[in-house]
Design an enzyme around this catalytic site. Structure first.
Site, mmCIF file in Angstrom:
data_model
loop_
_atom_site.group_PDB
_atom_site.id
_atom_site.type_symbol
_atom_site.label_atom_id
_atom_site.label_comp_id
_atom_site.label_asym_id
_atom_site.label_seq_id
_atom_site.Cartn_x
_atom_site.Cartn_y
_atom_site.Cartn_z
ATOM 1 N N SER A 27 59.795 80.925 -41.807
ATOM 2 C CA SER A 27 59.449 81.226 -40.336
ATOM 3 C C SER A 27 58.588 82.198 -40.277
ATOM 4 C CB SER A 27 60.770 81.207 -39.446
ATOM 5 O OG SER A 27 61.647 80.466 -39.660
ATOM 6 N N HIS A 58 57.314 76.434 -38.077
ATOM 7 C CA HIS A 58 57.145 75.390 -39.326
ATOM 8 C C HIS A 58 56.493 74.209 -38.883
ATOM 9 C CE1 HIS A 58 60.554 77.350 -41.735
ATOM 10 N NE2 HIS A 58 61.011 77.590 -40.581
ATOM 11 N N HIS A 80 66.011 72.730 -42.390
ATOM 12 C CA HIS A 80 67.372 73.346 -42.078
ATOM 13 C C HIS A 80 68.687 72.574 -41.848
ATOM 14 C CE1 HIS A 80 63.930 75.829 -40.916
ATOM 15 N NE2 HIS A 80 64.474 76.819 -41.390
ATOM 16 N N TYR A 82 70.964 73.183 -40.034
ATOM 17 C CA TYR A 82 71.147 73.285 -38.507
ATOM 18 C C TYR A 82 70.406 72.432 -37.697
ATOM 19 C CZ TYR A 82 67.133 76.557 -38.078
ATOM 20 O OH TYR A 82 65.866 76.989 -38.061
ATOM 21 N N GLU A 83 69.402 71.756 -38.230
ATOM 22 C CA GLU A 83 68.462 70.906 -37.409
ATOM 23 C C GLU A 83 69.383 69.598 -37.441
ATOM 24 O OE1 GLU A 83 64.154 70.811 -38.357
ATOM 25 O OE2 GLU A 83 64.796 72.059 -39.941
ATOM 26 N N ALA A 110 62.732 83.906 -43.937
ATOM 27 C CA ALA A 110 62.988 85.282 -42.714
ATOM 28 C C ALA A 110 64.374 85.523 -42.893
ATOM 29 C CB ALA A 110 62.637 84.895 -41.341
ATOM 30 N N MET A 208 69.197 81.376 -42.805
ATOM 31 C CA MET A 208 69.467 80.033 -42.542
ATOM 32 C C MET A 208 69.180 79.007 -43.567
ATOM 33 S SD MET A 208 69.761 80.366 -38.438
ATOM 34 C CE MET A 208 70.589 81.729 -37.480
ATOM 35 N N SER A 209 68.500 79.373 -44.603
ATOM 36 C CA SER A 209 67.910 78.320 -45.472
ATOM 37 C C SER A 209 68.163 78.636 -46.715
ATOM 38 C CB SER A 209 66.579 78.327 -45.055
ATOM 39 O OG SER A 209 65.755 79.593 -45.359
ATOM 40 N N ASN A 232 64.924 91.375 -39.040
ATOM 41 C CA ASN A 232 65.676 92.117 -38.183
ATOM 42 C C ASN A 232 66.966 92.595 -38.640
ATOM 43 O OD1 ASN A 232 66.410 89.030 -37.910
ATOM 44 N ND2 ASN A 232 68.059 90.102 -37.419
ATOM 45 N N HIS A 244 64.841 84.730 -32.111
ATOM 46 C CA HIS A 244 63.896 83.955 -32.893
ATOM 47 C C HIS A 244 62.292 84.460 -32.864
ATOM 48 C CE1 HIS A 244 62.519 80.884 -35.667
ATOM 49 N NE2 HIS A 244 61.636 80.478 -34.767
#
Length: 272
Positions: A27, A58, A80, A82-83, A110, A208-209, A232, A244
């Site tokens: 990201s 992306h 991902h 989550y998609e 990220a 998350m990846s 972060n 995000h």
């Protein structure tokens, strides 16, 4: 997805280019793709049966070209969990890369820091990962053409490559942290209690990846280099709630150091 057929479609679009290194851009890190010279762009939507991305930051395309004397294939856009993509789809994407002749995979992402002394804008070299109760991309029948049923993950993030990256960072004056990455499916940012749990487990950053891609690559005999851009601090470690937009902004700030590090690494490969 038919792995062999999909790879053949991409080969034809590469117009004779034969990259052996692939870079997955996380990201806000897509700018590295603009550094490639004599490049060819292949949108995912032009590849029949290839999955599509749906996340801001992306783009959803391959870029193949020359970077520091090496032909590389950049993926601007990853897939991902989550998609709603199954983990096995991520495995298929990695196997397509193998069919293209990729021997080394550089994964960037990220991530949120779990330590206040590893601030936003930092780069963390991934030395290991933790994945608990998340779908494994190798679930299902195993094709021994690609790898063993029970792959060894003890050197998933190649130790020799990590040593080389640490040396390059030192020469360039780039502060490089090293730590363990934790996979959180998302798409929610973690709670304060979850951040405390991850710290107790020994994780240093959370994202998350990446982990499904790494597992698939190691299974397929592809060497891996993993780099996290810290965008972060984890929930409860900073005053502001993570977002995000913050992820994209801080990734952009750190992308210069990340780009220089990757270019130097590829340059060393070129010159032996």
């Amino acid at each position: 997805m038919n792995i062999v057929q999909t790879a053949q479609i991409i080969k034809e679009k590469l117009q004779g280019k034969h990259p052996q290194t692939a870079i997955i851009l996380g990201s806000g890190l897509g700018a590295l793709g603009q550094e490639l010279q004599n490049s060819i762009t292949i949108p995912y939507k032009e590849i029949a049966g290839f999955p599509q991305t749906s996340v801001k930051g992306h783009t959803g395309q391959f870029i193949c070209g020359n970077l520091s004397g090496q032909e590389v294939l950049c993926l601007q856009g990853r897939f991902h969990l989550y998609e709603g993509h199954p983990a096995t789809l991520i495995n298929e994407v990695i196997l397509v890369l193998r069919e293209l002749g990729i021997k080394e995979l550089i994964v960037t992402n990220a991530a949120g820091s779990l330590h206040t002394d590893m601030p936003a804008g930092s780069i963390m070299l991934i030395k290991d990962h933790i994945s608990i109760n998340t779908p494994n991309p190798l679930i299902g029948p195993d094709d021994e053409k690609y790898g063993p049923r029970f792959p060894d993950m003890s050197n998933a993030y190649d130790e020799k490559i990590r040593a080389q990256i640490k040396s390059l960072a030192q020469k360039q004056g780039i502060t490089l942290y090293e730590g363990t990455y934790f996979l959180s499916i998302g798409p929610c940012f973690e709670t304060k209690a979850e951040i405390k749990m991850l710290q107790t487990l020994g994780a240093d950053a959370v994202g998350m990846s990446t982990v499904p891609e790494v597992i698939s690559a190691v299974h397929a005999g592809i060497k891996v280099l993993g780099l996290s851009v810290i965008t972060n601090l984890g929930t409860g470690l900073q005053k502001e709630a993570p977002s995000h937009q913050e992820t994209l902004e801080n990734a952009a700030k750190a992308s210069k150091d990340l780009t220089n590090l990757i270019k130097s690494y590829l340059g060393e490969k070129t010159h032996g």
